[in-house]
Motif scaffolding. Structure first.
Motif: not given
Length: 134
Positions: A29-51
């Motif tokens: 939903e977030a990465w492919i469909v671009g559902n406006p309810k979510y803001f996320s990419t692979f890179e964002e998820e990685y940064c959310y967790l590690f940073d």
């Protein structure tokens, strides 16, 4: 030493991020469909967790052993290694997971066997973290 309340909140935040990493439907939903309810990419998820959640510092925090078992800490260490190995730019490039602009191609990531394994591991860890603070 951090307070038990602070550690529990940190565990909760890590569990939320790992839940997202383990959730194929959310990623689609977030990465492919671009559902406006979510803001996320692979890179964002990685940064959310590690940073944002300081995952590596979390794993080195002595106080987490007050809440988490050695087995779970070991699982989290393994997940951290898997994630950092997977997200390495040269590994992503070698696996053909980058687009022509050098960004991670989410469609390719979501069908990658290694990513599926990471998703499963992340989901399992998230569940165990939630149990630990219940």
């Amino acid at each position: 030493m951090s307070s038990l309340k602070d550690i529990r909140e940190w565990v909760y935040l890590i569990s939320v991020r790992l839940s997202r990493i383990g959730d194929m439907k959310y990623q689609r939903e977030a990465w492919i469909v671009g559902n406006p309810k979510y803001f996320s990419t692979f890179e964002e998820e990685y940064c959310y967790l590690f940073d944002d959640c300081a995952f590596e510092a979390f794993l080195h925090e002595p106080s987490i052993s007050m809440i988490l078992s050695d087995e779970l800490i070991g699982m989290l260490e393994g997940l951290k290694s898997s994630l950092t190995d997977f997200a390495d730019e040269s590994a992503l490039n070698r696996k053909g997971l980058l687009d022509r602009n050098g960004y991670v191609d989410p469609k390719k990531v979501l069908v990658d066997v290694e990513w599926a394994s990471i998703q499963e591991h992340a989901s399992e860890c998230a569940g165990k973290l939630r149990e630990a603070i219940a």
